[in-house]
Design a protein around this motif. Structure first.
Motif, PDB file in Angstrom:
ATOM      1  N   ILE A 250      96.115  52.504  35.681  1.00  0.00           N
ATOM      2  CA  ILE A 250      96.801  53.780  35.840  1.00  0.00           C
ATOM      3  C   ILE A 250      98.297  53.541  35.754  1.00  0.00           C
ATOM      4  O   ILE A 250      98.827  52.588  36.332  1.00  0.00           O
ATOM      5  N   THR A 251      98.962  54.388  34.996  1.00  0.00           N
ATOM      6  CA  THR A 251     100.423  54.403  34.926  1.00  0.00           C
ATOM      7  C   THR A 251     100.881  55.728  35.509  1.00  0.00           C
ATOM      8  O   THR A 251     100.539  56.792  34.990  1.00  0.00           O
ATOM      9  N   VAL A 252     101.617  55.670  36.582  1.00  0.00           N
ATOM     10  CA  VAL A 252     102.134  56.886  37.223  1.00  0.00           C
ATOM     11  C   VAL A 252     103.522  57.167  36.656  1.00  0.00           C
ATOM     12  O   VAL A 252     104.296  56.233  36.392  1.00  0.00           O
ATOM     13  N   ARG A 253     103.832  58.419  36.439  1.00  0.00           N
ATOM     14  CA  ARG A 253     105.122  58.760  35.862  1.00  0.00           C
ATOM     15  C   ARG A 253     106.267  58.269  36.745  1.00  0.00           C
ATOM     16  O   ARG A 253     106.198  58.304  37.972  1.00  0.00           O
ATOM     17  N   GLN A 254     107.307  57.805  36.114  1.00  0.00           N
ATOM     18  CA  GLN A 254     108.403  57.136  36.804  1.00  0.00           C
ATOM     19  C   GLN A 254     109.128  58.055  37.772  1.00  0.00           C
ATOM     20  O   GLN A 254     109.706  57.597  38.771  1.00  0.00           O
ATOM     21  N   ASP A 255     109.109  59.349  37.511  1.00  0.00           N
ATOM     22  CA  ASP A 255     109.835  60.291  38.370  1.00  0.00           C
ATOM     23  C   ASP A 255     108.920  60.983  39.383  1.00  0.00           C
ATOM     24  O   ASP A 255     109.225  62.081  39.851  1.00  0.00           O
ATOM     25  N   ILE A 256     107.825  60.354  39.764  1.00  0.00           N
ATOM     26  CA  ILE A 256     106.847  60.987  40.656  1.00  0.00           C
ATOM     27  C   ILE A 256     107.464  61.386  41.994  1.00  0.00           C
ATOM     28  O   ILE A 256     107.037  62.363  42.621  1.00  0.00           O
ATOM     29  N   GLU A 257     108.496  60.666  42.442  1.00  0.00           N
ATOM     30  CA  GLU A 257     109.082  60.962  43.751  1.00  0.00           C
ATOM     31  C   GLU A 257     109.722  62.346  43.807  1.00  0.00           C
ATOM     32  O   GLU A 257     109.880  62.902  44.900  1.00  0.00           O
ATOM     33  N   LYS A 258     110.065  62.909  42.658  1.00  0.00           N
ATOM     34  CA  LYS A 258     110.700  64.230  42.683  1.00  0.00           C
ATOM     35  C   LYS A 258     109.736  65.316  43.149  1.00  0.00           C
ATOM     36  O   LYS A 258     110.159  66.416  43.508  1.00  0.00           O
ATOM     37  N   PHE A 259     108.439  65.002  43.165  1.00  0.00           N
ATOM     38  CA  PHE A 259     107.442  65.987  43.594  1.00  0.00           C
ATOM     39  C   PHE A 259     107.187  65.951  45.098  1.00  0.00           C
ATOM     40  O   PHE A 259     106.393  66.754  45.596  1.00  0.00           O
TER      41      PHE A 259
END
Length: 339
Positions: A250-259
């Motif tokens: 799995i590759t999680v999007r790099q900007d996931i923290e913005k959510f």
């Protein structure tokens, strides 16, 4: 296993927090005498070595000249992990368990369990009127609180620190799950690199130390109920990027923290999955009833999407924390309330 420092003098405190950390004797309970010596409050922080805001707030307090309203005991747990190089990077030392997963018995399986037992005994012997467990989130985030149970006293205690509260059913072996004979709350001050986290920790700690009465009034709080955890299966591989990494499951999007604490809709892509799809993910088993990942997430054209509108929190971009703990917590949008 728990060292004790009583009534530290300002002139004995190192001027820089890194020096203060290095001078600590190890896991420690620091006693701060209050104006009213008949009552005691406990604040636990640095349970994870990569969460410095509570320690920095305490250091600033110790360099000041204010006295708490009542006796306060501050317990610092993962001192060795925090001062391992690079400072404030390791959640716990290699091959050690997460201290905040060790507060359920048996305690004799390792040093972390014994330290957790020592902390519990110390707190119970103090018979405090309240216990606050202060953390930083693993990724960038607004500040919030977490409780097991939901009482007026817990809400009032939360209000001294933040205006968001997550009421959880999850049982992970954390400090806040234990019966300490008084209201217990966890405060997540925000990410360790977030500019506002230190301010939240400092202001909240000061409120907690100086309030003559903790439970006399409440503020408006946004309430989030019944979170779940999205976890990675053992031996599955995860990373973060702005495109699919084909050597990862799995590759999680790099900007996931913005959510973190932002609502996400069903068309929001969260990452990319390999050929085995959702099989590398699991809804954390610490919840009261089992859930299938497909109840909450779906795969379209190799991409991961939510099945329903939800809020994420505790999302991180550190693969080691995602693999050892979880990718993130989430709540269904309909569980949100304001009190």
């Amino acid at each position: 296993m728990l060292n004790v420092i009583r009534a530290p003098r300002r002139e004995d405190i190192a001027p820089r927090v890194n020096e203060f950390l290095r001078a600590l004797p190890g896991p420690v309970a620091i006693h701060l005498p209050g104006r009213d010596s008949s009552r005691t409050r406990v604040l636990v922080t640095l349970s994870h070595g990569n969460e410095p805001s509570g320690l920095e707030a305490l250091h600033l307090w110790l360099l000041g000249d204010e006295q708490p309203a009542v006796n306060v005991v501050v317990i610092l747990g993962s001192v060795e992990a925090a001062r391992a190089e690079p400072l404030f990077f390791l959640r716990q030392l290699p091959d050690q368990r997460d201290l905040n997963r060790c507060f359920n018995p048996p305690y004799n399986k390792d040093e972390q369990g014994q330290l957790a037992q020592s902390i519990l005994r110390y707190i119970r012997d103090l018979k405090p009127e309240a216990v606050v467990d202060m953390h930083n989130t693993s990724g960038s985030s607004v500040a919030f609180a977490v409780t097991v149970g939901d009482t007026p006293a817990q809400r009032a205690l939360v209000g001294h620190f933040v205006n968001r509260l997550i009421v959880t059913d999850l049982r992970l072996g954390s400090l806040m799950e234990q019966d300490l004979g008084c209201p217990v709350v966890t405060i997540e001050a925000g990410g360790s690199l977030d500019e506002n986290s230190d301010i939240v920790a400092q202001q909240g700690m000061r409120n907690f130390f100086l309030a003559s009465e903790l439970f006399s009034e409440s503020r408006e709080i946004a309430l989030f109920r019944h979170p779940l955890r999205l976890e990675l299966r053992q031996h599955s591989r995860i990373d973060y990027a702005d495109r699919a990494l084909h050597d990862r499951d799995i590759t999680v999007r790099q900007d996931i923290e913005k959510f973190n604490f932002a609502p996400i809709d069903v068309d929001e892509m969260l990452g990319w999955l390999g050929v085995d799809g959702l099989s590398h993910l699991v809804i954390g088993s610490a919840c009261q009833q089992p859930h299938a990942v497909s109840e909450f997430f779906r795969v379209e054209a190799g991409c991961l999407y939510p099945v329903q509108r939800m809020h994420l929190f505790m999302a991180t971009t550190r693969p080691d924390i995602a693999a050892s703990d979880c990718l993130f917590y989430f709540v269904n949008d309909v569980t949100i309330d304001t009190i």
